[in-house]
Design an enzyme around this catalytic site. Structure first.
Site, PDB file in Angstrom:
ATOM      1  N   ALA A 199      24.456 -15.011 -33.353  1.00  0.00           N
ATOM      2  CA  ALA A 199      23.997 -13.376 -33.228  1.00  0.00           C
ATOM      3  C   ALA A 199      22.606 -13.623 -32.277  1.00  0.00           C
ATOM      4  CB  ALA A 199      23.738 -12.952 -34.276  1.00  0.00           C
ATOM      5  N   GLU A 254      18.275 -24.740 -27.072  1.00  0.00           N
ATOM      6  CA  GLU A 254      17.427 -25.030 -26.040  1.00  0.00           C
ATOM      7  C   GLU A 254      16.110 -24.560 -27.546  1.00  0.00           C
ATOM      8  OE1 GLU A 254      14.580 -22.607 -22.518  1.00  0.00           O
ATOM      9  OE2 GLU A 254      17.002 -22.682 -23.065  1.00  0.00           O
ATOM     10  N   ARG A 255      16.881 -23.222 -28.110  1.00  0.00           N
ATOM     11  CA  ARG A 255      16.315 -22.622 -29.458  1.00  0.00           C
ATOM     12  C   ARG A 255      15.436 -24.384 -29.895  1.00  0.00           C
ATOM     13  NH1 ARG A 255      17.021 -20.296 -33.169  1.00  0.00           N
ATOM     14  NH2 ARG A 255      15.213 -19.153 -33.747  1.00  0.00           N
ATOM     15  N   GLY A 270      13.070 -31.131 -40.779  1.00  0.00           N
ATOM     16  CA  GLY A 270      14.172 -32.045 -38.845  1.00  0.00           C
ATOM     17  C   GLY A 270      15.235 -31.128 -38.858  1.00  0.00           C
TER      18      GLY A 270
END
Length: 310
Positions: free
Chosen positions: A134, A96-97, A73
């Site tokens: 990073a 957003e990823r 999850g």
């Protein structure tokens, strides 16, 4: 202005200052999550952030994150802000990823923290999140900083304090934006690192040198040696001694002076001594905005810092 400065100081502490230091909360514990302001919303309510500094989403990275989300999850909530002109819609500020990977994992709901944020706060948080993890390549990071400078009038000093890195780091990154588009594409694709690119800044043949570096798979040190060798060969064409030797390399003081001025301006600077006849100081700029900034700083003695070279 005071409110904006206070906002910059508050947000400069990083993403943890926004959502709390302890991000290891069990999101399955509904009571604890709600106490932290975390709630579940349908995934289709979320919209991508137009201020997102990250433009490259590597498929293999997203695949790994998608598999992790399927198994465990989402471990950290997505930070969003409400969209005033659209009902039941939120703009992603950070995460957003995770949102993209959650879509790939076919989740129906995602955990979010809703915050009321301005445009410049949204951009700053997006940059902080990506830099701290990073996740940005050097060009994306530089473009994000330039946007803060252009749109929200940040200084290099404010940026360095915001991200917890040196001013020279910020200045060196901003100089990458002066590189040709092809070279910046090599950086975005991961074929060149920021270290490689810094050796090419200010070089008229940067694109050709970048191609050599990529094709030969050169390390950063090898790339620096290549640019020095190539520059010496070109500048020595007919101007060296009778034996054809390369011109004398710049001394340490001259190189330090160049770096000092470059760091202050955020632009590439070349200092050339010509003995008793004086010398030249060349400042390389890419845009008219950069030229305007040089003129402004010269006219005002470098601003509040009391001079260009500090």
């Amino acid at each position: 202005m005071a409110e904006e400065a206070q906002s910059k100081s508050r947000l400069g502490r990083g993403l943890a200052a926004l959502i709390g230091e302890d991000t290891a909360i069990d999101l399955g514990d509904t009571e604890a999550a709600e106490a932290r302001g975390i709630r579940q919303v349908p995934i289709e309510y979320l919209r991508p952030n137009p201020f997102q500094p990250r433009h490259t989403f590597r498929e293999e990275d997203l695949a790994d994150l998608t598999n992790s989300i399927r198994e465990k999850g989402i471990l950290q909530p997505i930070v969003v802000r409400p969209l005033a002109d659209e009902e039941n819609a939120f703009e992603i500020v950070a995460g957003e990823r995770r949102w993209r990977a959650s879509q790939a994992a076919q989740l129906h709901q995602v955990p979010v923290i809703v915050r009321e944020l301005t445009d410049h706060e949204s951009l700053e948080i997006a940059i902080i999140e990506n830099v701290q993890r990073a996740d940005l390549n050097a060009v994306e990071e530089a473009a994000g900083y330039q946007r803060l400078i252009d749109q929200f009038h940040y200084t290099q000093d404010q940026l360095s304090k915001m991200i917890g890195k040196s001013r020279s780091h910020v200045a060196n990154l901003l100089r990458l934006l002066s590189l040709p588009e092809k070279v910046r594409a090599y950086i975005s694709s991961g074929e060149l690192t920021g270290g490689h690119a810094r050796a090419l800044v200010g070089r008229p043949d940067a694109e050709a040198l970048a191609k050599q570096i990529v094709e030969k798979g050169l390390s950063v040190r090898e790339a620096e040696a290549l640019t020095r060798k190539d520059g010496a060969a070109k500048s020595g064409g007919g101007r060296g001694t009778a034996s054809g030797s390369a011109p004398k390399e710049k001394d340490a003081d001259t190189r330090a002076l160049e770096k000092n001025i470059s760091d202050a301006l955020g632009l590439n600077v070349d200092v050339v001594h010509k003995g008793e006849s004086g010398g030249e100081v060349k400042v390389h700029y890419k845009t008219l905005e950069q030229l305007d900034e040089i003129c402004r700083r010269l006219a005002h003695g470098g601003g509040s810092g009391g001079g260009l070279v500090r």
